[in-house]
Design an enzyme around this catalytic site. Structure first.
Site, PDB file in Angstrom:
ATOM      1  N   HIS A   5      19.343  33.469  44.174  1.00 32.76           N
ATOM      2  CA  HIS A   5      20.605  32.856  43.730  1.00 32.76           C
ATOM      3  C   HIS A   5      21.022  31.665  44.551  1.00 32.76           C
ATOM      4  CE1 HIS A   5      20.652  37.340  43.538  1.00 32.76           C
ATOM      5  NE2 HIS A   5      20.667  37.047  42.264  1.00 32.76           N
ATOM      6  N   MET A 180      40.474  38.787  41.131  1.00 33.47           N
ATOM      7  CA  MET A 180      39.317  39.574  40.703  1.00 33.47           C
ATOM      8  C   MET A 180      38.158  39.634  41.708  1.00 33.47           C
ATOM      9  SD  MET A 180      39.330  38.602  36.645  1.00 33.47           S
ATOM     10  CE  MET A 180      38.486  40.114  36.169  1.00 33.47           C
ATOM     11  N   ASP A 204      49.980  32.117  37.559  1.00 31.76           N
ATOM     12  CA  ASP A 204      50.671  32.710  36.406  1.00 31.76           C
ATOM     13  C   ASP A 204      51.417  33.955  36.874  1.00 31.76           C
ATOM     14  OD1 ASP A 204      47.656  33.518  36.450  1.00 31.76           O
ATOM     15  OD2 ASP A 204      48.663  35.207  35.501  1.00 31.76           O
TER      16      ASP A 204
HETATM   17  N1  HPA Z   1      44.713  38.271  36.425  1.00 30.27           N
HETATM   18  C1  HPA Z   1      43.542  38.342  37.057  1.00 30.27           C
HETATM   19  N2  HPA Z   1      43.039  37.342  37.759  1.00 30.27           N
HETATM   20  C2  HPA Z   1      43.771  36.220  37.850  1.00 30.27           C
HETATM   21  C3  HPA Z   1      44.995  36.093  37.217  1.00 30.27           C
HETATM   22  C4  HPA Z   1      45.490  37.172  36.467  1.00 30.27           C
HETATM   23  O1  HPA Z   1      46.594  37.109  35.885  1.00 30.27           O
HETATM   24  N3  HPA Z   1      45.465  34.848  37.471  1.00 30.27           N
HETATM   25  C5  HPA Z   1      44.553  34.247  38.263  1.00 30.27           C
HETATM   26  N4  HPA Z   1      43.516  35.066  38.485  1.00 30.27           N
END
Ligand code: HPA
Length: 235
Positions: A5, A180, A204
Site C-alpha cells: 500500500h 470514523m 456538521d
Molecule cells: N459522522 C461521521 N463522520 C463524520 C461526520 C459525521 O457526521 N462528520 C465528519 N466526519
C-alpha cells in the site's frame, strides 16, 4: 521497505506524520505548509509527502475513510517506516450541545461501535486514548491561538448514515463528536508503543441543524492546521 500500500522506502517518511482522511488534502497541506515537499507514495492514490516546516522534517499522508483504511496505513507507518507520532487532522460531526460548527475538537479518547479492538483478545473493554503530551500541547496551542476548542471523548463509528437514537445515546454519555478513524489510530499507536492524536474541526452538527459552507470549512481548517503543525514540531 515498500508495502503493498505504500511505495516509500524507509527514510523517506518523517518521524511525525499528519494524516488527513482525504489524500488530495494531503497534497494541499504539503504544497501550502511544507517547504520542498517530495511525494513518496501514489499507490491507490493515497498521496504522501515529506518536506520541512520551520526547519523540521514532517510528512503528510492521506488515511482514507474509516477504521480499516487508517488502520492499514498507520500500522505500516509505525511498524515498517519507524514513524513515532501520527496526528490525524480531519473533520467531525458535533454531538455534544456545547460543540458548535467550526470548533476544534482534540480527541482525548475515542469510543467506537467497531470491534477492531477484538484482535487484542483482552478480557474486558479497552479505552483507546491519545498520547497525553500531544493532547496537552495541542490544547496549549489552541489556547494561545484563541481557538474555540474542546478536549474530550470522540466516537469513531463504522456507520456514517447512522440513526439519530444511536448518536443521541453517545451524546448522553458526554461524547463530543463523531468521526470514523481515531479509535483505530489510537489502538495501533498504543499497541506499537508509539504516539497518536486526532485534532478535528466540526464540519456538521449531528443532532442539530448545521453544516459549514466551503469558505467556513477553509477557515476552520487553517486553524486546525496551525494547531497540528505547531504541536508536531514542539512535542
Ligand atoms: N459522522 C461521521 N463522520 C463524520 C461526520 C459525521 O457526521 N462528520 C465528519 N466526519
Amino acid at each position: 521497505m515498500p508495502t503493498p500500500h505504500n511505495s516509500a522506502t524507509k527514510g523517506q517518511i518523517a518521524k511525525t506524520v499528519l494524516m488527513p482522511g482525504d489524500p488530495l488534502r494531503a497534497k494541499v497541506v504539503a504544497e501550502t505548509f511544507l517547504d520542498d515537499p517530495i511525494c513518496f507514495n501514489e499507490v491507490r492514490g493515497m498521496l504522501g509527502y515529506t518536506g520541512t516546516y520551520k526547519g523540521h522534517t514532517l510528512s503528510v499522508m492521506g488515511s482514507g475513510m474509516g477504521i480499516p483504511s487508517i488502520a492499514i496505513y498507520s500500522y505500516e507507518l509505525y511498524h515498517f517506516y519507524d514513524v513515532d507520532t501520527i496526528i490525524r487532522i480531519g473533520t467531525c460531526g458535533g454531538l455534544a450541545p456545547q460543540v458548535d460548527l467550526r470548533d476544534i475538537v482534540i480527541g482525548q479518547a475515542a469510543c467506537t461501535d467497531s470491534n477492531f479492538a477484538d484482535q487484542y483478545k483482552l478480557p474486558g473493554t479497552f479505552s483507546p486514548i491519545a498520547d497525553f503530551a500531544l493532547v496537552r500541547r495541542a490544547a496549549e496551542v489552541a489556547e494561545q491561538l484563541g481557538a474555540d476548542y474542546h478536549v474530550g471523548n470522540l466516537l469513531s463509528t463504522d456507520v456514517f448514515y447512522s440513526d439519530r437514537a444511536a448518536s443521541q445515546a453517545w451524546a448522553n454519555m458526554g461524547v463530543l463528536a463523531v468521526e470514523m478513524e481515531a479509535t483505530a489510530l489510537y489502538l495501533n499507536a498504543i499497541a506499537a508503543g508509539k504516539r497518536a492524536l486526532g485534532i478535528m474541526t466540526v464540519s456538521d452538527l449531528v443532532l442539530r441543524d448545521g453544516i459549514l459552507s466551503a469558505e467556513e470549512r477553509q477557515n476552520s481548517f487553517t486553524q486546525m492546521m496551525e494547531i497540528a503543525l505547531e504541536t508536531a514540531i514542539t512535542c
